[in-house]
Enzyme design. Structure first.
Site, PDB file in Angstrom:
ATOM      1  CG  ASP A   1      -2.116  -0.562   1.230  1.00 42.89           C
ATOM      2  OD1 ASP A   1      -2.326  -1.324   0.184  1.00 42.89           O
ATOM      3  OD2 ASP A   1      -3.401  -1.431   2.096  1.00 42.89           O
TER       4      ASP A   1
ATOM      5  CE  LYS B   1      -7.898   0.451  -2.708  1.00 41.96           C
ATOM      6  NZ  LYS B   1      -7.235  -0.576  -1.597  1.00 41.96           N
TER       7      LYS B   1
ATOM      8  CG  MET C   1      -8.401   6.901   6.863  1.00 36.20           C
ATOM      9  SD  MET C   1      -9.221   5.425   6.058  1.00 36.20           S
ATOM     10  CE  MET C   1      -9.999   4.784   7.617  1.00 36.20           C
TER      11      MET C   1
END
Length: 257
Positions: free
Chosen positions: A37, A59, A173
């Site tokens: 990632d 991402k 997040m």
């Protein structure tokens, strides 16, 4: 290559290579293929075996160049070829890391999956800053919450349950929605004076910290130009940190262009 492939689901921790477990390092070094990632630090990626095939699938907000379904298929196809696949994820793959989703997909096809837990971002930020997640007399519990919904859906969190003054709230997040999060908590009577610590890229050389209050955190984050990945620790435990004024952090941003 091996007769029977498998997938190692590895937590790389919050960024500092020294925070990886011995098990995680061993699994990574066994890999024929490494699927990693964006949040995995370059220093950890560099620990992969010299001959391993490296497949980035990272991402970022509103940018998913490799969709989750495609990641699942990459893992499955590489394991079916007899490869040992290291699925390398930032933090802990079982905490907001979609590790359980990937494991369920693979196991449905008979692929062996094993795990190496990682230090999650909340623990990394806590130890890096000295702010505990629980502390006698200040916080008797801690809650980990995602501040982002799939496909940018509206947050429909249980604000009443989360607005507990005796609990430490950790938001993952949450940069884009921190204003909405703060408003939801204050609507359920969590005081606007509740201290908040924002930590960007915890445990890495690029780590940045900002102390604010619940009623000012959204404006302060904008002023300091904090971006993902940033973790928010909300609660009375933040009072144990020596405050870094937002003005000082803004000057740091200007100094670095």
């Amino acid at each position: 290559m091996h007769d029977a492939g498998k997938v190692h689901l590895i937590g790389a921790g919050p960024g500092d290579p020294e925070l990886m477990t011995c098990r995680a390092v061993r699994m990574l070094q066994e890999a024929d293929v490494v699927v990693y990632d964006k949040l995995v630090s370059p220093e950890i990626v560099a620990m992969a075996p010299a001959g391993a095939r490296m497949i980035p699938v990272g991402k970022s907000p509103k940018c998913h160049p490799v969709p989750q379904d495609e990641i699942n298929d990459i893992l499955l196809n590489e394991a079916r070829k007899g490869h040992v696949v290291a699925r390398l994820k930032g933090g802990d793959p079982m905490i907001f890391g979609r590790g359980s989703e990937e494991a369920a997909y693979l196991m449905a096809y008979g692929v062996v999956v094993d795990y190496a837990p990682g230090i999650t971002a909340a623990q990394g930020a806590s130890c890096a800053t000295g702010v505990p997640l629980t502390h006698r007399g200040l916080a008797t519990s801690v809650q980990y919450v995602t501040g982002h919904r799939q496909a940018d859906k509206v947050l429909d969190l249980d604000w009443k349950r989360l607005a507990d003054p005796d609990c430490t709230l950790v938001i993952y997040m949450g940069v884009a929605n921190i204003g909405q999060i703060a408003m939801g908590l204050m609507t359920e009577n969590l005081p606007g004076s509740t201290p908040v610590l924002a930590v960007g890229r915890a445990t890495t050389p690029d780590e940045r910290r900002l102390v604010s209050r619940l009623d000012r955190i959204a404006a302060d984050v904008r002023a300091a130009a904090l971006t993902a990945p940033t973790l928010f620790i909300i609660g009375k435990v933040v009072s144990l940190y020596a405050e870094q004024p937002v003005a000082e952090l803004v000057e740091q941003v200007k100094a670095h262009g």
